[in-house]
Design an enzyme around this catalytic site. Sequence first.
Site, PDB file in Angstrom:
ATOM      1  N   GLY A 211      11.522  -9.794   1.340  1.00  0.00           N
ATOM      2  CA  GLY A 211      10.632 -10.392   2.321  1.00  0.00           C
ATOM      3  C   GLY A 211       9.421 -10.986   1.623  1.00  0.00           C
TER       4      GLY A 211
ATOM      5  N   GLN B 280       0.767 -13.644   0.723  1.00  0.00           N
ATOM      6  CA  GLN B 280       1.041 -13.325  -0.693  1.00  0.00           C
ATOM      7  C   GLN B 280       1.043 -14.553  -1.598  1.00  0.00           C
ATOM      8  OE1 GLN B 280       4.570 -10.870   0.589  1.00  0.00           O
ATOM      9  NE2 GLN B 280       3.963  -9.707  -1.208  1.00  0.00           N
TER      10      GLN B 280
ATOM     11  N   CYS C 249       6.412  -3.617  -3.117  1.00  0.00           N
ATOM     12  CA  CYS C 249       5.774  -4.873  -2.712  1.00  0.00           C
ATOM     13  C   CYS C 249       5.668  -5.787  -3.923  1.00  0.00           C
ATOM     14  CB  CYS C 249       4.381  -4.590  -2.145  1.00  0.00           C
ATOM     15  SG  CYS C 249       3.530  -6.069  -1.573  1.00  0.00           S
ATOM     16  N   LEU C 250       5.993  -7.043  -3.721  1.00  0.00           N
ATOM     17  CA  LEU C 250       5.908  -8.015  -4.812  1.00  0.00           C
ATOM     18  C   LEU C 250       4.470  -8.188  -5.299  1.00  0.00           C
ATOM     19  CD1 LEU C 250       8.381 -10.699  -3.426  1.00  0.00           C
ATOM     20  CD2 LEU C 250       8.796  -9.080  -5.289  1.00  0.00           C
TER      21      LEU C 250
ATOM     22  N   HIS D 266       6.136  -4.309   7.278  1.00  0.00           N
ATOM     23  CA  HIS D 266       5.443  -4.500   5.992  1.00  0.00           C
ATOM     24  C   HIS D 266       4.851  -5.913   5.905  1.00  0.00           C
ATOM     25  CE1 HIS D 266       5.409  -4.016   1.396  1.00  0.00           C
ATOM     26  NE2 HIS D 266       5.298  -5.334   1.543  1.00  0.00           N
ATOM     27  N   GLU D 267       5.658  -6.902   6.295  1.00  0.00           N
ATOM     28  CA  GLU D 267       5.188  -8.300   6.219  1.00  0.00           C
ATOM     29  C   GLU D 267       4.093  -8.574   7.251  1.00  0.00           C
ATOM     30  OE1 GLU D 267       6.123  -9.466   3.632  1.00  0.00           O
ATOM     31  OE2 GLU D 267       8.046  -8.490   3.311  1.00  0.00           O
TER      32      GLU D 267
ATOM     33  N   HIS E  95       0.837  -7.560   5.953  1.00  0.00           N
ATOM     34  CA  HIS E  95       0.252  -8.561   5.043  1.00  0.00           C
ATOM     35  C   HIS E  95      -0.544  -9.602   5.834  1.00  0.00           C
ATOM     36  CE1 HIS E  95       1.706  -7.600   1.026  1.00  0.00           C
ATOM     37  NE2 HIS E  95       2.973  -7.559   1.413  1.00  0.00           N
TER      38      HIS E  95
HETATM   39  O1  GNR Z   1      10.995  -6.922  -1.848  1.00  0.00           O
HETATM   40  C1  GNR Z   1      10.478  -6.078  -1.110  1.00  0.00           C
HETATM   41  N1  GNR Z   1      11.121  -4.896  -0.889  1.00  0.00           N
HETATM   42  C2  GNR Z   1      10.739  -3.974   0.059  1.00  0.00           C
HETATM   43  C3  GNR Z   1      11.331  -2.703   0.011  1.00  0.00           C
HETATM   44  C4  GNR Z   1      11.008  -1.744   0.943  1.00  0.00           C
HETATM   45  C5  GNR Z   1      10.104  -2.049   1.927  1.00  0.00           C
HETATM   46  C6  GNR Z   1       9.486  -3.289   1.985  1.00  0.00           C
HETATM   47  C7  GNR Z   1       9.813  -4.245   1.057  1.00  0.00           C
HETATM   48  S1  GNR Z   1       9.091  -5.812   1.147  1.00  0.00           S
HETATM   49  C8  GNR Z   1       9.144  -6.322  -0.515  1.00  0.00           C
HETATM   50  C9  GNR Z   1       8.707  -7.763  -0.660  1.00  0.00           C
HETATM   51  C10 GNR Z   1       7.252  -7.874  -0.297  1.00  0.00           C
HETATM   52  O2  GNR Z   1       6.339  -7.503  -0.973  1.00  0.00           O
HETATM   53  N2  GNR Z   1       6.977  -8.375   0.862  1.00  0.00           N
HETATM   54  O3  GNR Z   1       5.716  -8.465   1.278  1.00  0.00           O
HETATM   55 NI    NI Z   2       4.625  -6.879   0.282  1.00  0.00          NI
END
Ligand code: GNR
Ligand code: NI
Length: 167
Positions: free
Chosen positions: A46, A51, A91-92, A133-134, A137
Amino acid sequence: MAKLPILLYPDPRLHTVAAKVSHVDDKIRQLIKDMSETMYAAPGVGLAATQVDVHLRIIVIDNSDTRDQLRVFINPEILESTGKADCEEGCLSVPGVYEKVARAQTIRVRALDANGEPFELSAEGLPAVCIQHEMDHLEGKVFVEKLSRLKRQRILSRIKKRQREPA
Ligand code: GNR
Ligand code: NI
């Protein structure tokens, strides 16, 4: 298409609250293409516009094994959520850090697609975690901010150490 640079925690720009997209046009669609390319290349499941330092309410997600099921959410809203689930998240913007975070187990979301058409979707499991999660952000929140102060301090010192002595 272009791969975009991803902001890294604790970059203060990750705390920006994103604005609603008022009109889904070609410029927005180009941004979505660039965001998906960035997500697939990372690789991640995601990505939120926040980001890549664009503070608009846009997220892209692909939870498929085949990496060909792109979902786009513009101006997403949670209509309903049920239950609780602890899932290990990464998270990236916080590379190499994986921690359990408390989330709702199921959610119902309304958003616009890349054509500006409204749709609704129910999700559970990883897709539900990912959407939450997104959406965090877009509110300027990074998952490590949901952890205890102690855990967050440990993560921050690990990041600072890594910056001093790159691998
Ligand atoms: O790549 C991602 N993997 C992930 C794994 C578990 C819960 C949430 C995520 S999101 C993350 C990519 C990211 O940072 N999205 O904002
Ligand atoms: Ni993230």
